[in-house]
Design an enzyme around this catalytic site. Structure first.
Site, PDB file in Angstrom:
ATOM      1  N   ASP A 227       0.820  -1.212   0.000  1.00  0.00           N
ATOM      2  CA  ASP A 227       0.000   0.000   0.000  1.00  0.00           C
ATOM      3  C   ASP A 227       0.856   1.265   0.000  1.00  0.00           C
ATOM      4  OD1 ASP A 227       0.811  -0.890   2.619  1.00  0.00           O
ATOM      5  OD2 ASP A 227      -0.393   0.747   3.449  1.00  0.00           O
ATOM      6  N   GLU A 228       0.275   2.316  -0.527  1.00  0.00           N
ATOM      7  CA  GLU A 228       0.801   3.686  -0.382  1.00  0.00           C
ATOM      8  C   GLU A 228       2.293   3.795  -0.638  1.00  0.00           C
ATOM      9  OE1 GLU A 228      -2.262   5.307   3.024  1.00  0.00           O
ATOM     10  OE2 GLU A 228      -0.562   4.122   3.698  1.00  0.00           O
TER      11      GLU A 228
HETATM   12  C1  TNX Z   1      -4.067   3.994   5.413  1.00  0.00           C
HETATM   13  S1  TNX Z   1      -5.123   1.457   4.683  1.00  0.00           S
HETATM   14  C2  TNX Z   1      -3.051   3.064   5.579  1.00  0.00           C
HETATM   15  C3  TNX Z   1      -2.361   2.979   6.864  1.00  0.00           C
HETATM   16  C4  TNX Z   1      -2.889   3.973   7.866  1.00  0.00           C
HETATM   17  C5  TNX Z   1      -4.392   4.064   7.744  1.00  0.00           C
HETATM   18  C6  TNX Z   1      -5.020   4.925   8.765  1.00  0.00           C
HETATM   19  C7  TNX Z   1      -3.697   1.200   4.272  1.00  0.00           C
HETATM   20  C8  TNX Z   1      -3.466   0.016   3.480  1.00  0.00           C
HETATM   21  N1  TNX Z   1      -2.747   2.089   4.660  1.00  0.00           N
HETATM   22  O1  TNX Z   1      -0.969   3.147   6.685  1.00  0.00           O
HETATM   23  O2  TNX Z   1      -2.509   3.550   9.137  1.00  0.00           O
HETATM   24  O3  TNX Z   1      -4.708   4.541   6.468  1.00  0.00           O
HETATM   25  O4  TNX Z   1      -6.415   4.838   8.709  1.00  0.00           O
END
Ligand code: TNX
Length: 420
Positions: A227-228
């Site tokens: 993710d991200e």
């Molecule tokens: C998004 S959801 C993230 C996390 C954060 C979260 C907080 C996701 C796969 N990554 O790194 O903790 O939002 O709500």
């Protein structure tokens, strides 16, 4: 008063590996099941029926709608020890959830000792959000969690988040950071760190980690995050995933990852965790996953992110996906959530609890309960057997048990007439 509601199968319908028949007549219970999981769930149902004295006569035939019914605990942003994690497992088991996904690494901390890479726990284990105390599991600690879970029919799915969310690993082994910086991090930004997709050292590192993780994991899946990864170019992300997935497979496991992994070719048997309900990218990725033949794990943030505030007055939690009240967690159908992702493409439902703002077990329980019960019913009970009013009444009946056990659940006004 049973949560989740039983499916009430017809006479010819198969029980499957997790199903059971339970008959109580004149104070005597008869259980029928194909395996250990079915017997365990029958016992959980009987326990729920017996909560306020001898159970009345019933005949229940029950099996789950989805095979993956989970919750995720982020032990990286704040660390939770073995006893706390076992208490969370007790909550899962009480409501027939069968997966605990542990988010074991992130920018702010690394939480599992790896023999071949001791600095991960030593250095990466020291930090947590806001300078709070860190911590890391020894492999014996971790085995204890896995065994405690297995005794309750819960499988632990471990996550090592890659190629982003890796600052704690870079702080432990600065040679993996190149010239990108290896200072420990205790803030709450996301998306700034990355492994180098073109450095062989990255894959030697991950091979060490995944080998030991696989050896500790009786379940089929290793979760590689994904993710991200905002500091990894799309091309590097593709290169990285093409090299990491075979490492997971080489250690005998299947790949699980957040929805972003659906942007690249996936190995057979992958599970993709849909999460981002803001905009169309999440649904597009979920469809891309299904089109590749991957199965979806449904974790829509605006329904089941248990780190979202219930309402504006909730002291803990975030609100980037909006407020998530109990009814929001309950009133949805996984099979109609994303156009083009139907029942057969769905592995199950999982509720993540991220812990940027969550520091104690009281914090955990106040966000988990009662929403975890809604998630459990979405994942277990057939859609036709569910309605909010019925659920609300059964949910309210759980409270005396929580009160007696000293559990700090949230007294949602949607469920309870009077606040705390
Ligand atoms: C998004 S959801 C993230 C996390 C954060 C979260 C907080 C996701 C796969 N990554 O790194 O903790 O939002 O709500």
């Amino acid at each position: 008063m049973i949560v989740p509601a039983p499916a009430m199968l017809g006479p010819g319908e198969p029980l499957g590996p997790e199903g059971y028949r339970l008959e109580v007549r004149d104070g005597e219970a008869r259980i029928e099941a194909e395996g250990a999981a079915g017997r365990f769930y029958a016992a959980q149902t009987l326990r729920a029926l017996s909560a306020d004295g001898p159970p009345r006569d019933v005949a229940i035939a029950d099996r789950p709608r989805f095979a993956w019914r989970g919750a995720m605990l982020d032990v990286a942003r704040h660390f939770f020890g073995v006893a706390d994690v076992c208490r969370v497992i007790d909550h899962l088991a009480a409501y027939k959830l069968n997966v605990l996904h542990l988010h074991l690494s992130d920018d702010q901390g690394w939480r599992l000792a790896i023999g071949a890479r001791p600095r991960l726990a030593e250095i990466g284990g020291r930090t947590a959000v806001g300078g709070d105390p860190g911590g890391a599991y020894t492999q014996d600690d971790y085995r204890e969690i896995v065994a405690y879970a297995a005794d309750r029919c819960v499988t632990v799915v471990p996550e090592i988040d890659t190629p982003g969310h890796v600052q704690a690993a870079l702080a432990s082994y600065p040679e993996l950071a190149g010239d990108r910086g290896s200072d420990p991090y205790t803030g709450t930004e996301v998306g700034f760190s990355t492994l180098d997709a073109h450095d062989d050292a990255t894959y030697r590192f991950l091979d060490d980690v995944l080998r030991e993780l696989a050896a500790l994991t009786p379940g089929a899946y290793l979760h590689i995050g994904g993710d991200e990864a905002h500091s990894t170019s799309a091309e590097d992300y593709r290169t990285f995933m093409a090299r990491v997935q075979p490492l997971v497979a080489a250690h005998g496991k299947r790949v699980a990852g957040w929805e972003e992994i659906a942007s690249v070719p996936l190995l057979d048997g992958a599970v993709v965790q849909y999460w981002n309900t803001m905009g169309e990218r999440g649904p597009d990725l979920a469809r891309a996953a299904a089109a590749q033949g991957a199965r979806l794990l449904m974790s829509p943030a605006d329904r089941v992110y248990l780190d979202m505030k219930y309402d504006a007055d909730t002291p803990l939690g975030l609100d980037w996906a909006g407020h998530v009240e109990v009814r929001d967690s309950y009133d949805w159908d996984p099979a109609t959530l994303v156009d083009g992702v139907g029942e057969e493409a769905i592995a199950g439902v999982e509720a993540p609890l991220w812990t940027e703002t969550v520091r104690t077990m009281r914090d955990v329980e106040s966000l988990l309960l009662p929403r975890l019960c809604a998630v459990a019913e979405v994942a277990w009970s057939p859609q036709r057997g569910r309605d909010w009013e019925g659920f609300r009444a059964r949910l309210a009946a759980q409270a005396p048990r929580w009160d007696a056990a000293g559990i700090a659940y949230h007294r949602s006004p949607q469920v309870f007439a009077t606040p705390a």
